[in-house]
Scaffold this motif. Structure first.
Motif, short mmCIF file in Angstrom:
data_model
loop_
_atom_site.label_atom_id
_atom_site.label_comp_id
_atom_site.label_asym_id
_atom_site.label_seq_id
_atom_site.Cartn_x
_atom_site.Cartn_y
_atom_site.Cartn_z
N VAL A 38 0.60 28.64 10.76
CA VAL A 38 2.06 28.59 10.93
C VAL A 38 2.45 29.38 12.17
O VAL A 38 1.94 30.48 12.41
N SER A 39 3.35 28.82 12.96
CA SER A 39 3.90 29.57 14.09
C SER A 39 4.45 30.89 13.55
O SER A 39 5.29 30.90 12.65
N LEU A 42 8.13 31.59 12.82
CA LEU A 42 8.73 30.97 11.64
C LEU A 42 8.57 31.84 10.41
O LEU A 42 9.26 31.65 9.40
N SER A 55 12.79 32.72 11.61
CA SER A 55 12.44 32.58 10.19
C SER A 55 13.00 31.28 9.63
O SER A 55 14.15 30.93 9.89
N ASN A 56 12.16 30.60 8.86
CA ASN A 56 12.54 29.30 8.31
C ASN A 56 12.28 29.34 6.80
O ASN A 56 11.12 29.45 6.38
N VAL A 59 9.64 27.01 5.41
CA VAL A 59 8.27 27.44 5.73
C VAL A 59 7.88 28.59 4.81
O VAL A 59 6.78 28.59 4.24
N VAL A 126 2.00 24.11 10.58
CA VAL A 126 3.45 23.94 10.70
C VAL A 126 3.85 24.75 11.93
O VAL A 126 3.71 25.97 11.96
N LYS A 128 6.54 25.43 15.48
CA LYS A 128 7.94 25.47 15.90
C LYS A 128 8.27 24.28 16.79
O LYS A 128 7.61 24.02 17.79
N SER A 168 6.12 19.62 12.37
CA SER A 168 7.16 20.51 12.87
C SER A 168 7.83 21.23 11.70
O SER A 168 7.88 20.70 10.59
N ASP A 169 8.34 22.40 11.98
CA ASP A 169 9.11 23.11 10.96
C ASP A 169 10.31 22.27 10.52
O ASP A 169 10.77 22.40 9.39
N GLU A 170 10.79 21.41 11.37
CA GLU A 170 11.93 20.58 11.03
C GLU A 170 11.55 19.40 10.13
O GLU A 170 12.41 18.72 9.60
N LEU A 172 9.90 19.84 7.34
CA LEU A 172 9.84 20.35 5.95
C LEU A 172 11.17 20.21 5.24
O LEU A 172 12.20 20.19 5.81
#
Length: 172
Positions: A38-39, A42, A55-56, A59, A126, A128, A168-170, A172
């Motif tokens: 993971v990035s 995130l 921060s996501n 994630v 995952v 960014k 991508s985190d987007e 999820l």
């Protein structure tokens, strides 16, 4: 020589405590969950080019299902935090907004991410969105004018080449 009989340096627990802890970690439930690269930004690490985190919550929610392995390829490649904004151009080179070519540092960080994925057994990542390193679907075109193009960052490309599923985190 039996490592469990080694004397510990002053102020540290005996070697047997260190080895017992490692053995317990190896058999823990965490080791049974799949590793996911993971990035690091995130996960709350302040390592973006601005020295901020991204921060996501989606994630972070993966913690219950997987061992999240943080990586910041830019930092692993030797770049400072904060650092000048950079973009990966259509020719594959990564240039800062001042025109410095930092491609080699991005490639070094990508190599480190692949090594980390292999060492941890991570088969998924995952990353960014839109980063010149981590972008997995689109990146900025290198003009530093805010123009997005279809493409991927240096690390996303290297991980895919190593058979790691990159999202991508987007997503999820």
């Amino acid at each position: 020589m039996d490592p469990k009989n080694l004397a510990a340096p002053a102020g540290l627990p005996a070697a047997s405590v260190w080895f017992r802890s490692v053995e317990e970690f190896g058999s823990s439930q965490q080791a049974e969950r799949p590793a996911v690269l993971v990035s690091a930004c995130l996960l709350g690490v302040a390592c973006t080019h601005l020295g901020e985190s991204r921060s996501n919550p989606a994630v972070l929610a993966l913690r219950s299902e997987a061992r999240l392995i943080p990586v910041c390829p830019e930092v692993a490649g030797g770049l400072a935090t904060p650092r000048p904004r950079a973009e990966r151009g259509r020719d594959g080179r990564v240039l800062t907004s001042e025109g410095a070519d930092v491609t080699a540092l991005y490639e070094k960080g990508a190599e480190q991410a692949v090594v980390l994925a292999r060492a941890t057994g991570a088969r998924r990542a995952v990353l960014k969105a839109r980063s010149p390193s981590c972008g997995s679907r689109e990146i900025y075109d290198g003009s530093h004018a805010g123009v997005l193009i279809a493409g991927e960052g240096v690390t996303a490309s290297a991980l895919r080449g190593a058979s790691v599923l990159v999202v991508s985190d987007e997503d999820l």
